[in-house]
Design a protein around this motif. Structure first.
Motif, PDB file in Angstrom:
ATOM      1  N   HIS A  55     -38.181 -87.872 -33.778  1.00 34.50           N
ATOM      2  CA  HIS A  55     -37.898 -87.644 -35.229  1.00 34.50           C
ATOM      3  C   HIS A  55     -39.016 -88.047 -36.017  1.00 34.50           C
ATOM      4  O   HIS A  55     -39.654 -87.549 -37.000  1.00 34.50           O
ATOM      5  CB  HIS A  55     -36.690 -88.194 -35.735  1.00 34.50           C
ATOM      6  N   PHE A  74     -33.611 -74.879 -38.435  1.00 38.37           N
ATOM      7  CA  PHE A  74     -32.488 -75.955 -38.336  1.00 38.37           C
ATOM      8  C   PHE A  74     -31.242 -75.366 -37.928  1.00 38.37           C
ATOM      9  O   PHE A  74     -30.598 -76.263 -37.333  1.00 38.37           O
ATOM     10  CB  PHE A  74     -32.386 -76.267 -39.954  1.00 38.37           C
ATOM     11  N   LEU A  77     -31.537 -75.752 -34.244  1.00 44.28           N
ATOM     12  CA  LEU A  77     -31.249 -77.147 -33.819  1.00 44.28           C
ATOM     13  C   LEU A  77     -29.864 -77.679 -34.047  1.00 44.28           C
ATOM     14  O   LEU A  77     -29.237 -78.272 -33.056  1.00 44.28           O
ATOM     15  CB  LEU A  77     -32.042 -78.024 -34.601  1.00 44.28           C
ATOM     16  N   LYS A  78     -29.066 -77.139 -34.923  1.00 45.17           N
ATOM     17  CA  LYS A  78     -27.696 -77.510 -35.033  1.00 45.17           C
ATOM     18  C   LYS A  78     -26.552 -76.885 -33.865  1.00 45.17           C
ATOM     19  O   LYS A  78     -26.008 -77.524 -33.178  1.00 45.17           O
ATOM     20  CB  LYS A  78     -26.981 -76.992 -36.617  1.00 45.17           C
ATOM     21  N   PRO A 130     -28.759 -83.135 -35.670  1.00 47.87           N
ATOM     22  CA  PRO A 130     -29.142 -82.768 -37.003  1.00 47.87           C
ATOM     23  C   PRO A 130     -29.139 -83.902 -38.158  1.00 47.87           C
ATOM     24  O   PRO A 130     -29.876 -83.978 -39.059  1.00 47.87           O
ATOM     25  CB  PRO A 130     -28.376 -81.505 -37.164  1.00 47.87           C
ATOM     26  N   THR A 133     -31.832 -85.847 -37.999  1.00 45.64           N
ATOM     27  CA  THR A 133     -33.193 -84.915 -38.672  1.00 45.64           C
ATOM     28  C   THR A 133     -33.125 -85.173 -39.996  1.00 45.64           C
ATOM     29  O   THR A 133     -34.042 -85.446 -40.783  1.00 45.64           O
ATOM     30  CB  THR A 133     -32.945 -83.540 -38.164  1.00 45.64           C
TER      31      THR A 133
END
Length: 208
Positions: A55, A74, A77-78, A130, A133
């Protein structure tokens, strides 16, 4: 360096509350401590700390800005993170009762795995999280000043990785004590299934 002390203290405080709050990292270290023992849990904790560096790296490279401007990326990624947590949750739900005479050492022997596997498990849980993130995105775009030198920002990141490793290693040592493990393993399969429910709930939360 003294001019960044206030910024560092703010980051350290925010990180402490983030790392101490229950989440996927805590759940996986708890599971590994009870089910597989201290050494495994310590390697898992090290993997979580390495995930922090992922990260930090993409924030320093500016990828965090791309993620914030790309909902599609995003979302990918989730979904990947959610699928991984759900997979681990389902595996835990399939836990079977152990024999009544099975000792803590016996359970650990039967469920042993290589250090690299434990390291990878912790790494993937954190790197694909996430929530992490979003935390680092907020930290590097809202808290850390754009004028803060890259080397100082890298120091912040290294500190957070080390602090994460120390925190989860401490938890691993406490939770893997024989008395604690024996308490949980009296009904070990129910504990595993409970963790499975938590991991699946976290997967749903991550996706939603």
């Amino acid at each position: 360096m003294l001019e960044y002390v206030d910024e560092f203290l703010l980051i350290a405080l925010a990180h402490f509350f983030a790392v101490a709050s229950p989440g996927p990292d805590f759940a996986i270290v708890l599971k590994q401590s009870i089910q597989r023992g201290r050494a495994n849990a310590l390697w898992t904790s090290a993997g979580v700390a390495l995930g922090i560096l992922v990260h930090v790296t993409y924030c320093l490279l500016g990828v965090a800005i791309v993620l914030s401007q790309s909902p599609a990326m995003f979302n990918v990624l989730k979904y990947v993170a959610g699928a991984y947590l759900a997979y681990m949750g389902i595996q835990a739900l399939r836990a079977k009762p152990a024999g009544d005479t099975q000792s803590v050492k016996g359970v650990e022997h039967q469920t042993s795995e290589r250090a690299i596997q434990a390291l990878r498990r912790g790494f993937l849980v954190n790197a694909l999280n996430p929530k992490a993130t979003l935390f680092f995105l907020s930290l590097f775009t809202l808290v850390i000043s754009p004028t803060t030198p890259t080397m100082v920002q890298a120091f912040y990141g290294l500190y957070m990785a080390l602090a994460t490793w120390v925190w989860f290693s401490f938890l691993a040592i406490v939770l893997s004590r024989t008395q604690v493990r024996s308490f949980f393993q009296k009904a070990g399969h129910w504990f595993d299934r409970g963790i499975g429910v938590i991991l699946i709930a976290l997967a749903v939360r991550v996706v939603l």
